[in-house]
Design a protein around this motif. Structure first.
Motif, PDB file in Angstrom:
ATOM      1  N   GLY A   5       0.745  -1.012  -0.023  1.00 34.92           N
ATOM      2  CA  GLY A   5       0.082   0.212  -0.095  1.00 34.92           C
ATOM      3  C   GLY A   5       0.848   1.491  -0.083  1.00 34.92           C
ATOM      4  N   LEU A   6       0.137   2.273  -0.010  1.00 32.06           N
ATOM      5  CA  LEU A   6       0.996   3.683  -0.291  1.00 32.06           C
ATOM      6  C   LEU A   6       0.816   4.411   1.211  1.00 32.06           C
ATOM      7  CD1 LEU A   6       1.952   5.900  -2.362  1.00 32.06           C
ATOM      8  CD2 LEU A   6      -0.243   6.705  -2.495  1.00 32.06           C
ATOM      9  N   MET A   7       2.073   5.081   1.467  1.00 32.01           N
ATOM     10  CA  MET A   7       2.235   5.671   2.880  1.00 32.01           C
ATOM     11  C   MET A   7       2.553   7.133   2.426  1.00 32.01           C
ATOM     12  SD  MET A   7       4.233   7.001   5.150  1.00 32.01           S
ATOM     13  CE  MET A   7       5.950   6.180   5.282  1.00 32.01           C
ATOM     14  N   HIS A   8       1.518   8.155   3.100  1.00 34.21           N
ATOM     15  CA  HIS A   8       2.174   9.525   3.108  1.00 34.21           C
ATOM     16  C   HIS A   8       2.515   9.684   4.662  1.00 34.21           C
ATOM     17  CE1 HIS A   8       0.097   9.850  -0.747  1.00 34.21           C
ATOM     18  NE2 HIS A   8      -0.996   9.154  -0.135  1.00 34.21           N
ATOM     19  N   TYR A   9       3.384  10.687   4.551  1.00 36.26           N
ATOM     20  CA  TYR A   9       4.060  11.040   6.085  1.00 36.26           C
ATOM     21  C   TYR A   9       3.893  12.530   6.061  1.00 36.26           C
ATOM     22  CZ  TYR A   9       7.260  11.125   9.855  1.00 36.26           C
ATOM     23  OH  TYR A   9       7.999  11.328  10.689  1.00 36.26           O
ATOM     24  N   CYS A  10       3.280  13.131   7.099  1.00 36.08           N
ATOM     25  CA  CYS A  10       3.135  14.574   7.091  1.00 36.08           C
ATOM     26  C   CYS A  10       3.040  14.855   8.612  1.00 36.08           C
ATOM     27  CB  CYS A  10       1.757  14.966   6.544  1.00 36.08           C
ATOM     28  SG  CYS A  10       1.564  16.808   6.740  1.00 36.08           S
ATOM     29  N   LEU A  11       4.083  15.811   9.179  1.00 40.80           N
ATOM     30  CA  LEU A  11       4.119  16.331  10.800  1.00 40.80           C
ATOM     31  C   LEU A  11       4.125  15.103  11.614  1.00 40.80           C
ATOM     32  CD1 LEU A  11       1.660  19.193  10.294  1.00 40.80           C
ATOM     33  CD2 LEU A  11       4.111  19.330  10.110  1.00 40.80           C
ATOM     34  N   GLY A  12       4.889  13.797  11.312  1.00 36.83           N
ATOM     35  CA  GLY A  12       4.987  12.822  12.057  1.00 36.83           C
ATOM     36  C   GLY A  12       3.747  11.849  12.098  1.00 36.83           C
ATOM     37  N   ILE A  13       2.711  12.105  11.274  1.00 34.81           N
ATOM     38  CA  ILE A  13       1.690  11.277  10.963  1.00 34.81           C
ATOM     39  C   ILE A  13       1.601  10.367   9.802  1.00 34.81           C
ATOM     40  CG2 ILE A  13      -0.943  11.066  10.968  1.00 34.81           C
ATOM     41  CD1 ILE A  13      -1.066  13.495  12.629  1.00 34.81           C
ATOM     42  N   GLU A  14       1.634   9.167  10.012  1.00 35.41           N
ATOM     43  CA  GLU A  14       1.941   8.105   8.535  1.00 35.41           C
ATOM     44  C   GLU A  14       0.401   7.738   8.349  1.00 35.41           C
ATOM     45  OE1 GLU A  14       4.341   5.159   9.590  1.00 35.41           O
ATOM     46  OE2 GLU A  14       5.338   6.363  11.101  1.00 35.41           O
ATOM     47  N   VAL A  15      -0.119   7.856   6.884  1.00 34.57           N
ATOM     48  CA  VAL A  15      -1.362   7.762   6.481  1.00 34.57           C
ATOM     49  C   VAL A  15      -1.053   6.579   5.496  1.00 34.57           C
ATOM     50  CG1 VAL A  15      -3.379   8.269   5.473  1.00 34.57           C
ATOM     51  CG2 VAL A  15      -2.129   9.731   6.585  1.00 34.57           C
ATOM     52  N   TRP A  16      -1.339   5.104   5.869  1.00 34.54           N
ATOM     53  CA  TRP A  16      -1.278   3.982   4.929  1.00 34.54           C
ATOM     54  C   TRP A  16      -2.546   3.740   4.347  1.00 34.54           C
ATOM     55  CZ3 TRP A  16       3.479   1.555   4.644  1.00 34.54           C
ATOM     56  CH2 TRP A  16       4.523   1.877   5.726  1.00 34.54           C
ATOM     57  N   GLN A  17      -2.340   3.501   2.977  1.00 35.29           N
ATOM     58  CA  GLN A  17      -3.679   3.245   2.217  1.00 35.29           C
ATOM     59  C   GLN A  17      -3.524   1.969   1.374  1.00 35.29           C
ATOM     60  OE1 GLN A  17      -3.462   7.338   0.378  1.00 35.29           O
ATOM     61  NE2 GLN A  17      -5.733   7.122   0.902  1.00 35.29           N
ATOM     62  N   LYS A  18      -4.307   1.307   1.464  1.00 33.44           N
ATOM     63  CA  LYS A  18      -4.406   0.089   0.613  1.00 33.44           C
ATOM     64  C   LYS A  18      -5.842  -0.421   0.273  1.00 33.44           C
ATOM     65  CE  LYS A  18      -3.084  -4.899   0.394  1.00 33.44           C
ATOM     66  NZ  LYS A  18      -2.347  -6.075   1.055  1.00 33.44           N
ATOM     67  N   GLU A  19      -6.306  -0.273  -0.871  1.00 36.00           N
ATOM     68  CA  GLU A  19      -7.532  -0.780  -1.284  1.00 36.00           C
ATOM     69  C   GLU A  19      -8.534   0.095  -0.447  1.00 36.00           C
ATOM     70  OE1 GLU A  19      -8.032  -5.030  -0.571  1.00 36.00           O
ATOM     71  OE2 GLU A  19      -6.747  -5.635  -2.242  1.00 36.00           O
ATOM     72  N   GLU A  20      -9.548  -0.376   0.214  1.00 38.80           N
ATOM     73  CA  GLU A  20     -10.471   0.410   0.822  1.00 38.80           C
ATOM     74  C   GLU A  20     -10.023   0.569   2.513  1.00 38.80           C
ATOM     75  OE1 GLU A  20     -14.176  -1.324   0.330  1.00 38.80           O
ATOM     76  OE2 GLU A  20     -14.244  -0.777  -1.630  1.00 38.80           O
ATOM     77  N   GLU A 285      -5.668  -0.783  16.386  1.00 41.48           N
ATOM     78  CA  GLU A 285      -4.892  -2.153  16.318  1.00 41.48           C
ATOM     79  C   GLU A 285      -3.480  -2.001  15.640  1.00 41.48           C
ATOM     80  OE1 GLU A 285      -6.432  -4.309  12.434  1.00 41.48           O
ATOM     81  OE2 GLU A 285      -8.350  -3.311  13.536  1.00 41.48           O
ATOM     82  N   GLU A 286      -2.808  -2.764  15.468  1.00 36.02           N
ATOM     83  CA  GLU A 286      -1.322  -2.997  14.958  1.00 36.02           C
ATOM     84  C   GLU A 286      -1.689  -2.901  13.317  1.00 36.02           C
ATOM     85  OE1 GLU A 286       2.929  -5.215  15.136  1.00 36.02           O
ATOM     86  OE2 GLU A 286       1.040  -6.102  15.756  1.00 36.02           O
ATOM     87  N   CYS A 287      -0.913  -1.775  12.593  1.00 36.42           N
ATOM     88  CA  CYS A 287      -0.716  -1.676  11.290  1.00 36.42           C
ATOM     89  C   CYS A 287       0.068  -2.756  10.581  1.00 36.42           C
ATOM     90  CB  CYS A 287      -0.396  -0.361  10.946  1.00 36.42           C
ATOM     91  SG  CYS A 287      -0.183   0.210   9.143  1.00 36.42           S
ATOM     92  N   ASN A 288      -0.467  -3.673   9.897  1.00 38.78           N
ATOM     93  CA  ASN A 288       0.170  -4.862   9.290  1.00 38.78           C
ATOM     94  C   ASN A 288       0.883  -4.336   8.027  1.00 38.78           C
ATOM     95  OD1 ASN A 288      -2.174  -4.628   7.767  1.00 38.78           O
ATOM     96  ND2 ASN A 288      -2.885  -6.719   8.340  1.00 38.78           N
ATOM     97  N   PHE A 289       0.655  -3.033   7.482  1.00 39.99           N
ATOM     98  CA  PHE A 289       1.127  -2.717   6.177  1.00 39.99           C
ATOM     99  C   PHE A 289       2.619  -2.350   6.392  1.00 39.99           C
ATOM    100  CE2 PHE A 289      -3.047  -0.774   4.946  1.00 39.99           C
ATOM    101  CZ  PHE A 289      -3.407  -1.819   4.701  1.00 39.99           C
ATOM    102  N   ILE A 290       3.154  -2.073   7.713  1.00 36.38           N
ATOM    103  CA  ILE A 290       4.327  -1.346   7.995  1.00 36.38           C
ATOM    104  C   ILE A 290       5.561  -2.720   7.990  1.00 36.38           C
ATOM    105  CG2 ILE A 290       6.010  -0.365   9.598  1.00 36.38           C
ATOM    106  CD1 ILE A 290       3.474   0.722  10.764  1.00 36.38           C
ATOM    107  N   ILE A 291       6.562  -2.523   7.047  1.00 35.54           N
ATOM    108  CA  ILE A 291       7.823  -3.149   6.757  1.00 35.54           C
ATOM    109  C   ILE A 291       8.909  -2.677   7.942  1.00 35.54           C
ATOM    110  CG2 ILE A 291       9.565  -4.205   5.533  1.00 35.54           C
ATOM    111  CD1 ILE A 291       7.683  -3.750   3.143  1.00 35.54           C
ATOM    112  N   GLU A 292       9.199  -3.324   8.835  1.00 36.58           N
ATOM    113  CA  GLU A 292      10.377  -3.120   9.608  1.00 36.58           C
ATOM    114  C   GLU A 292      11.626  -2.552   8.959  1.00 36.58           C
ATOM    115  OE1 GLU A 292      11.803  -2.417  13.237  1.00 36.58           O
ATOM    116  OE2 GLU A 292       9.927  -3.314  13.112  1.00 36.58           O
ATOM    117  N   GLY A 293      12.010  -1.447   9.395  1.00 39.28           N
ATOM    118  CA  GLY A 293      13.024  -0.581   8.857  1.00 39.28           C
ATOM    119  C   GLY A 293      12.641   0.383   7.669  1.00 39.28           C
ATOM    120  N   GLU A 294      11.540   0.373   7.228  1.00 39.15           N
ATOM    121  CA  GLU A 294      11.056   1.096   6.113  1.00 39.15           C
ATOM    122  C   GLU A 294      10.089   2.421   6.598  1.00 39.15           C
ATOM    123  OE1 GLU A 294       9.313  -0.418   2.683  1.00 39.15           O
ATOM    124  OE2 GLU A 294      11.304  -1.641   2.059  1.00 39.15           O
TER     125      GLU A 294
END
Length: 295
Positions: A5-20, A285-294
């Motif tokens: 999915g696509l991740m946007h980063y703004c002012l310390g807040i990450e917005v992860w998007q995938k499908e819906e 809940e835990e964001c399963n989109f996040i890859i450790e180290g990225e």
């Protein structure tokens, strides 16, 4: 990255998007915060505050550097933008910034231990099957042991995830639990009015009444029964704003059991089982989109 999915980063807040699915987290900010205070290798805890902990401004333990304490608390306040689960305890430790002690410092660092175990947690938003605005309101009467002021809290969800929440120590002392709950209900009602208007602007008008759950029967009876008002003149007139909204069917006030009162997480420290239950209900809940180290 494209698979997750696509991740946007703004002012310390990450917005992860995938499908819906949209996920809001501050995992990188939280990780940096742990490094800043040398807590990156600390042991984890399942709750941000001990259930029996009562902090006081008159603590006699050794005083700590107020500048460092303010840095930590200020950083934690920013983290509450996507972590409503720490709103209450951060509000508690923020009351002692002028003259912090070792006990206050220890409680603030306990929050970091909780964050260490929930680094990738955040708010998960999905397309709601039933696009209804639902609220919970609660208050903890005379909870502050220094001045007996109370803490009020409310939360509103749209679908299955929280969209608005509040945990606030009030500036006055209430003479009864009913008055405490009624004032908290008034604050929640004002927030709900604003949210309903916002949803109209977004093309998501709420046709049915918004349900607000409260675990205090006296508060509910007071809001619904005009006869009781003659016995409660000590409650300021503007708090009857709640009753007006019930009469015009904008809101429906219902009773919920204490074990189902989600707003409890914004007014008091909870045990492990109840805390985890409310995390799920709040959509944290835990964001399963996040890859450790990225991130």
């Amino acid at each position: 990255m494209s698979d997750l999915g696509l991740m946007h980063y703004c002012l310390g807040i990450e917005v992860w998007q995938k499908e819906e699915v949209v996920f809001l987290t501050q995992s990188k900010y939280a990780r940096d915060l742990l490094y800043k205070f040398n807590m990156q290798d600390c042991k984890t805890l399942s709750t941000p505050m001990d259930v029996n902990m009562k902090l006081t401004a008159y603590d006699e333990s050794k005083k700590v550097d107020s500048y460092l304490y303010k840095q930590l608390v200020g950083s934690l306040i920013y983290l509450t933008h996507t972590r409503p689960d720490i709103s209450y305890v951060v509000g508690v430790v923020s009351q002692f910034m002028q003259n912090p002690s070792q006990a206050h410092w220890k409680s603030a660092k306990r929050i970091l231990r909780y964050i260490q175990g929930t680094l990738n947690f955040g708010l998960k938003y999905e397309q709601p099957e039933v696009p209804m605005l639902v609220g919970y309101t609660d208050a903890d009467w005379a909870s502050n042991i220094d001045d007996r002021r109370y803490t009020s809290g409310h939360t509103f969800s749209y679908g299955t995830t929280t969209v608005s929440w509040s945990s606030k120590r009030q500036p006055t002392v209430a003479l009864s639990s009913t008055k405490t709950e009624y004032r908290a209900l008034n604050n929640a009602t004002q927030e709900a009015v604003w949210l309903r208007r916002l949803l109209v602007d977004l093309g998501q008008s709420q046709v049915d009444a918004t349900t607000i759950s409260c675990d205090n029967q006296s508060c509910i009876h007071l809001a619904k029964n005009l006869i009781l008002h003659a016995q409660t003149k000590h409650i300021e007139i503007h708090y009857h704003f709640v009753r007006e909204k019930i009469l015009d069917e904008t809101f429906d006030l219902v009773f919920c059991k204490s074990e189902d009162q989600m707003a409890d997480i914004f007014t008091k420290s909870l045990g492990k089982c109840k805390f985890k239950k409310f995390l799920t209900l709040l959509g944290i809940e835990e964001c399963n989109f996040i890859i450790e180290g990225e991130c």
